[in-house]
Design an enzyme around this catalytic site. Structure first.
Site, PDB file in Angstrom:
ATOM      1  N   CYS A 128       0.802  -1.163   0.043  1.00 36.98           N
ATOM      2  CA  CYS A 128      -0.072   0.169   0.112  1.00 36.98           C
ATOM      3  C   CYS A 128       0.970   1.418   0.148  1.00 36.98           C
ATOM      4  O   CYS A 128       0.442   2.382  -0.504  1.00 36.98           O
ATOM      5  CB  CYS A 128      -0.957   0.131   1.075  1.00 36.98           C
ATOM      6  SG  CYS A 128      -0.196   0.017   2.748  1.00 36.98           S
ATOM      7  N   LYS A 157      -5.728  -9.048  11.493  1.00 38.11           N
ATOM      8  CA  LYS A 157      -5.279  -7.471  11.313  1.00 38.11           C
ATOM      9  C   LYS A 157      -6.868  -6.859  10.755  1.00 38.11           C
ATOM     10  O   LYS A 157      -7.402  -7.279  10.004  1.00 38.11           O
ATOM     11  CB  LYS A 157      -4.649  -7.052   9.923  1.00 38.11           C
ATOM     12  CG  LYS A 157      -4.377  -5.550   9.842  1.00 38.11           C
ATOM     13  CD  LYS A 157      -3.348  -5.221   8.683  1.00 38.11           C
ATOM     14  CE  LYS A 157      -3.098  -3.882   8.574  1.00 38.11           C
ATOM     15  NZ  LYS A 157      -2.088  -3.428   7.608  1.00 38.11           N
ATOM     16  N   ARG A 207      -1.603   6.358   8.334  1.00 40.98           N
ATOM     17  CA  ARG A 207      -1.650   6.558   6.952  1.00 40.98           C
ATOM     18  C   ARG A 207      -1.231   7.977   6.521  1.00 40.98           C
ATOM     19  O   ARG A 207      -0.614   8.153   5.356  1.00 40.98           O
ATOM     20  CB  ARG A 207      -3.231   6.339   6.678  1.00 40.98           C
ATOM     21  CG  ARG A 207      -3.452   5.111   6.733  1.00 40.98           C
ATOM     22  CD  ARG A 207      -5.005   4.534   6.501  1.00 40.98           C
ATOM     23  NE  ARG A 207      -4.947   3.153   6.710  1.00 40.98           N
ATOM     24  CZ  ARG A 207      -6.221   2.532   6.646  1.00 40.98           C
ATOM     25  NH1 ARG A 207      -7.249   3.482   6.136  1.00 40.98           N
ATOM     26  NH2 ARG A 207      -6.495   1.393   6.992  1.00 40.98           N
ATOM     27  N   LYS A 249      -3.625  -7.106  15.474  1.00 43.40           N
ATOM     28  CA  LYS A 249      -3.635  -5.526  15.371  1.00 43.40           C
ATOM     29  C   LYS A 249      -4.805  -5.137  15.312  1.00 43.40           C
ATOM     30  O   LYS A 249      -5.721  -5.557  14.290  1.00 43.40           O
ATOM     31  CB  LYS A 249      -2.548  -5.509  14.143  1.00 43.40           C
ATOM     32  CG  LYS A 249      -2.440  -4.069  13.846  1.00 43.40           C
ATOM     33  CD  LYS A 249      -1.526  -3.852  12.477  1.00 43.40           C
ATOM     34  CE  LYS A 249      -1.549  -2.502  12.109  1.00 43.40           C
ATOM     35  NZ  LYS A 249      -0.990  -2.326  10.846  1.00 43.40           N
TER      36      LYS A 249
END
Ligand code: PBG
Length: 336
Positions: A132, A205, A215, A258
């Site tokens: 990502c 996750k 992010r 997570k």
């Protein structure tokens, strides 16, 4: 008359007095069930190929995006605090649909891994293994017809793992939540001559709002849509245990839950059910909340952070990935 009788009875009935174990600091230390240490921690670091010098991440005070040249000093500090490992994230100078910089020989993470290993050969280097940060659309996989294509992504993840292992990563940590990713990565590593490279999978996750500050830090927010078609739905615990079991079957050496704080029950259940080391990721939003409250004078940062980390360990985590790693290690040294 009546109350006197009650008091006398109570005095003789009280055979259990747990306070006997709390009366002195050293006695409390002697019976302490959970003990945090710097060796429990993994410290995440962000390396940005475009920077000439480090920049603080505004939503994560005291955490920086590092320039390549900042690595030796940062690593020296981590090492001196006796932290076990760093988890490396990269911000490349270019992004594209197929995330080619994720597996480039001279990609940002590959260069960073070499620089870390040069500065501290014995420090454990964990490479975050996801696309990502490298895709222009910000999703963790290849996009086909507006959807994330699972199986096309596996090949890229496998290639990326090999390039990270080649650069010197001790552990690769797939975080994209693609089905079968651990198997694809294990196969790729074994065929590439890296049978000894460890896999720590982000097995459970969740699609969490606690990743907000990260992010911004890693510039990896999806440009359209969200990650709910691959990351887990927060209300589900049984499904997390299934994901973990599948990853262990596929060859994960360490499994992760997570985020940590809203998922302590999942950590606890995983610890009870599986025989492999369990890691927990105390994520960016969990860090940012404490920092913000502390800056407002609403909480005592030091005691809150140590209480949180202790709670994560008490729930069953063997390994804690945390932005507090440096500070907490310092505090633990001072507490000695
Ligand atoms: C990338 C990745 C994310 C985090 C770690 N790896 C963000 C995401 O999935 O959107 C989050 C870490 C944090 O919030 O501290 N797949």
């Amino acid at each position: 008359m009546k109350s006197e009788l009650y008091e006398t009875k109570l005095k003789f009935a009280l055979t259990e007095r747990p306070r006997r174990l709390r009366k002195l600091p050293l006695l409390r230390a002697l019976v302490q069930e959970t003990r945090l240490s710097a060796a429990d921690f993994v410290y995440p670091i962000f390396v940005d190929q475009r920077l000439a010098k480090r920049e603080e991440i505004s939503s994560m005070p005291e955490i920086y995006r590092l320039a390549m040249k900042d690595i030796p000093a940062e690593i020296e500090e981590v090492k001196s605090l006796e932290i076990s490992a760093v988890l490396v994230f990269g911000l490349p100078d270019q992004k594209n649909p197929m995330a080619t910089e994720a597996y480039a020989w001279d990609g940002v993470v590959q260069q960073a891994i070499r620089a870390i290993k040069k500065a501290a050969p014995e420090l454990i280097v964990v490479a975050d293994l996801c696309l990502c940060e490298y895709t222009d659309h910000g999703h963790c996989g290849v996009v086909q017809g507006g959807k994330i294509d699972n199986d096309q992504t596996l090949e890229l993840l496998s290639k990326t793992a090999v390039s990270q292992a080649e650069a010197g990563a001790d552990i690769v940590a797939p975080s994209g939540m693609m089905d079968g990713q651990v198997k694809a990565i294990r196969t790729g590593l074994d065929e590439g001559g890296f049978a000894d490279t460890t896999i720590m999978s982000y097995a459970a996750k969740y699609a969490s709002s606690f990743y907000g500050p990260f992010r911004e830090a890693a510039e990896c927010a999806p440009v359209w849509g969200d990650r709910r078609s691959y990351q887990m739905d927060p209300p589900n615990r049984r499904e997390a245990l299934k994901e973990i079991a599948m990853d262990i079957d596929q060859g994960a050496d360490i499994v992760m839950v997570k985020p940590a704080l809203s998922y302590l029950d999942v950590i606890h259940a995983a610890r009870a059910e599986f025989q492999v080391p369990i890691a927990a990721y105390n994520v960016s939003g969990e860090y940012a909340m404490v920092k913000a409250a502390a800056r407002n004078g609403w909480l005592n940062e030091r005691s809150i952070a140590l209480e949180i980390l202790t709670g994560i360990k008490r729930a069953g985590a063997d390994i804690i990935i945390t932005y507090f790693a440096k500070q907490a290690s310092r505090w633990l040294q001072e507490n000695k």
